[in-house]
Write a protein that holds these residues in place. Sequence first.
Motif, short mmCIF file in Angstrom:
data_model
loop_
_atom_site.label_atom_id
_atom_site.label_comp_id
_atom_site.label_asym_id
_atom_site.label_seq_id
_atom_site.Cartn_x
_atom_site.Cartn_y
_atom_site.Cartn_z
N ILE A 1 -7.28 -18.79 3.05
CA ILE A 1 -6.88 -17.98 4.19
C ILE A 1 -6.71 -16.55 3.68
O ILE A 1 -5.85 -16.28 2.84
N SER A 2 -7.54 -15.65 4.15
CA SER A 2 -7.48 -14.27 3.66
C SER A 2 -6.40 -13.49 4.38
O SER A 2 -6.11 -13.72 5.56
N GLY A 3 -5.79 -12.59 3.61
CA GLY A 3 -4.83 -11.66 4.21
C GLY A 3 -3.49 -12.25 4.55
O GLY A 3 -2.75 -11.69 5.36
N HIS A 4 -3.11 -13.38 3.93
CA HIS A 4 -1.78 -13.93 4.25
C HIS A 4 -0.71 -13.18 3.47
O HIS A 4 -0.98 -12.31 2.65
N PRO B 1 -0.95 -3.02 0.96
CA PRO B 1 -0.21 -3.20 2.22
C PRO B 1 -0.90 -2.51 3.38
O PRO B 1 -1.73 -1.60 3.20
N LEU B 2 -0.56 -2.93 4.58
CA LEU B 2 -1.14 -2.33 5.78
C LEU B 2 -0.82 -0.84 5.83
O LEU B 2 0.31 -0.42 5.56
N GLY B 3 -1.82 -0.06 6.18
CA GLY B 3 -1.62 1.38 6.29
C GLY B 3 -1.92 2.14 5.02
O GLY B 3 -1.97 3.37 5.03
N PHE B 4 -2.13 1.41 3.90
CA PHE B 4 -2.44 2.07 2.64
C PHE B 4 -3.96 2.18 2.50
O PHE B 4 -4.70 1.26 2.89
N THR B 5 -4.44 3.27 1.93
CA THR B 5 -5.87 3.51 1.86
C THR B 5 -6.57 2.61 0.86
O THR B 5 -7.71 2.22 1.05
N GLY B 6 -5.89 2.26 -0.23
CA GLY B 6 -6.50 1.39 -1.23
C GLY B 6 -7.40 2.11 -2.22
O GLY B 6 -8.08 1.45 -3.00
N ASP B 7 -7.43 3.46 -2.21
CA ASP B 7 -8.29 4.16 -3.17
C ASP B 7 -7.56 4.35 -4.49
O ASP B 7 -6.41 3.97 -4.66
N ALA B 8 -8.28 4.95 -5.45
CA ALA B 8 -7.73 5.08 -6.80
C ALA B 8 -6.49 5.96 -6.87
O ALA B 8 -5.66 5.79 -7.76
N SER B 9 -6.35 6.88 -5.93
CA SER B 9 -5.19 7.78 -5.96
C SER B 9 -3.88 7.02 -5.77
O SER B 9 -2.81 7.52 -6.12
N MET B 10 -3.95 5.80 -5.23
CA MET B 10 -2.73 5.03 -5.00
C MET B 10 -2.09 4.58 -6.30
O MET B 10 -0.92 4.22 -6.31
N LEU B 11 -2.85 4.59 -7.39
CA LEU B 11 -2.30 4.14 -8.67
C LEU B 11 -1.78 5.30 -9.51
O LEU B 11 -1.31 5.08 -10.63
N GLU C 1 6.72 -5.87 5.64
CA GLU C 1 7.53 -4.86 4.94
C GLU C 1 7.97 -5.38 3.58
O GLU C 1 7.99 -4.64 2.59
N GLN C 2 8.32 -6.66 3.51
CA GLN C 2 8.70 -7.24 2.23
C GLN C 2 7.49 -7.31 1.29
O GLN C 2 7.61 -7.07 0.08
N ARG C 3 6.33 -7.62 1.84
CA ARG C 3 5.12 -7.66 1.02
C ARG C 3 4.79 -6.26 0.47
O ARG C 3 4.38 -6.11 -0.68
N SER C 4 4.97 -5.23 1.30
CA SER C 4 4.74 -3.86 0.84
C SER C 4 5.68 -3.52 -0.31
O SER C 4 5.28 -2.89 -1.30
N VAL D 1 2.02 -23.08 -1.77
CA VAL D 1 1.01 -22.04 -1.56
C VAL D 1 0.31 -21.80 -2.89
O VAL D 1 0.96 -21.68 -3.94
N LEU D 2 -1.01 -21.74 -2.87
CA LEU D 2 -1.80 -21.67 -4.09
C LEU D 2 -1.43 -20.44 -4.93
O LEU D 2 -1.30 -20.54 -6.15
N GLU D 3 -1.25 -19.29 -4.29
CA GLU D 3 -0.89 -18.08 -5.04
C GLU D 3 0.44 -18.25 -5.75
O GLU D 3 0.60 -17.82 -6.91
N LEU D 4 1.41 -18.87 -5.09
CA LEU D 4 2.72 -19.07 -5.70
C LEU D 4 2.64 -20.06 -6.85
O LEU D 4 3.28 -19.87 -7.89
#
Length: 495
Positions: A73-76, A84-94, A116-119, A190-193
């Motif tokens: 399941i993608s995006g859980h 997180p939602l609203g973040f661009t995801g480009d290299a400048s974020m690091l 919000e907790q995930r962010s 949950v597989l990730e956990l």
Amino acid sequence: MKTAFDIQIRALECQQCGAPVTTETRAAGEVTCTFCGTVNRLTERTRAHRPPPSAADEVARLSRLAAQKSSPISGHAYDLSRPPLGFTGDASMLEPAWLDAEWKRVKARPPGSVEEQRSLIWLAFAVASARIEEAKPAEARAALGSALERVTDPGFQHLVRCRLASEALRAGDLDAAEGWLSECDPAAEVLELDSAYREPLARLHLARRNPSAALGVLGTYAADIPWHSSHEATAARLRLHAMEVSGRDVEPELRQMIALYGEQPTLERLAQEDLAPKARRAFLRAGMMDLAKQRDAVPTGIALLRGPMKRVPFYALVLSVLALIPRCAFDMDPIMGAPGHVVCPKLCDDCHGPWRVFTHWTQTGPGEYSSNGPSYFCPAPSNGIAEMSDDQLGLSMYQLGQYELTLSPFPATFLTFFAFFLLFLPVGVMGARAAAKLKRDALTRRVHDTALDLREPAPDPVPTGGGVGSVFVTFVLSIAVPVLIALALIIADLA
């Protein structure tokens, strides 16, 4: 050994200045920042109290996790691979400046919703990684501690504790790592956990020289335990190390890993984490010897003649076949009948070159024609072939049979192209020498780089044949034999 990730210490960032604040109490209370004097309020720190599942329950749980792997399941909520939602995801974020500003902004608001907790967790992990890179373990622990204090979802708390266990292992604090893992959920659904928990637990067993326990966590075989894709490669490296420590032959597993994840990334990560050193060294040593054999097999000196000589008859044959196309289709000879100047005088007393190319087409049906291919005639003053039109030659060709060449045109054409390419043989040798030097130098560098990685002397170059004898054989097969066959066909045609 006490480290910044000691589980007995409660660490978080000051709400005012962001400096690390520590205390040893689990209960709710207050702690004053020694840098700015701000009083920080703490909630009671809780831990997970879920007993390990029974064997039957564990089998059923692994089956459910395998289903998540086959149908993800993608995006859980627990997928931290995406920003997180609203973040661009480009290299400048690091970049540190962006991380610090965004971390302060997100930390200042109460994390209510799951997103919000995930962010908060995503940023805390990114900040902790940046602090570790800057050799600031206390600041990294404080960022993770602040995240652990603020999130309320048990799954996010589990992820933070797994990360704290991993950092404790990196710092060499095995007791702290065991303590953090004891507060995690040992049977996550949950597989990730589950993957986040298994990786540091396996590392802990390996650090305590218990490869059997590590294999119990990792799986004896790759398919035993379902792993999230972000942990699969790491789990494979840890399994390889546990198998090596157990005394098993791991070469097949290492080659399978390299096929899946690539040679350079796999070997580099094994070296960085000091995993499976024997298997890695054996693989590198075998690769170095193979590279040395390839280097030694590169021709040098007189052996450089072999390649260009092999290509001369091949190129001549290809062009000879291609020359048939315009001869058959348009009665045009690309070499303008030049071999006729040599061949035709041997056919009759007054014949001379160039030869005349003519293709006779026979109608087999409405709009359909067939031909036996081009015919070659030698002109002479007595036969008038040079002055005949195509129609006249077509009507008279059967009476001119004594002036027709049958076997000799193709080998004569072949010898013409052959002689042409022989003129460029020195150029081909020079090109082969330059290419061989580039290849040999590249292989030599790779051999020395591998030897440097192994801290062993590089094998010295060893000639592997390709001397005068092999060059002579190549000359006979590529030069003498084709020429003799071509001459034999020409003589047979003129006899």
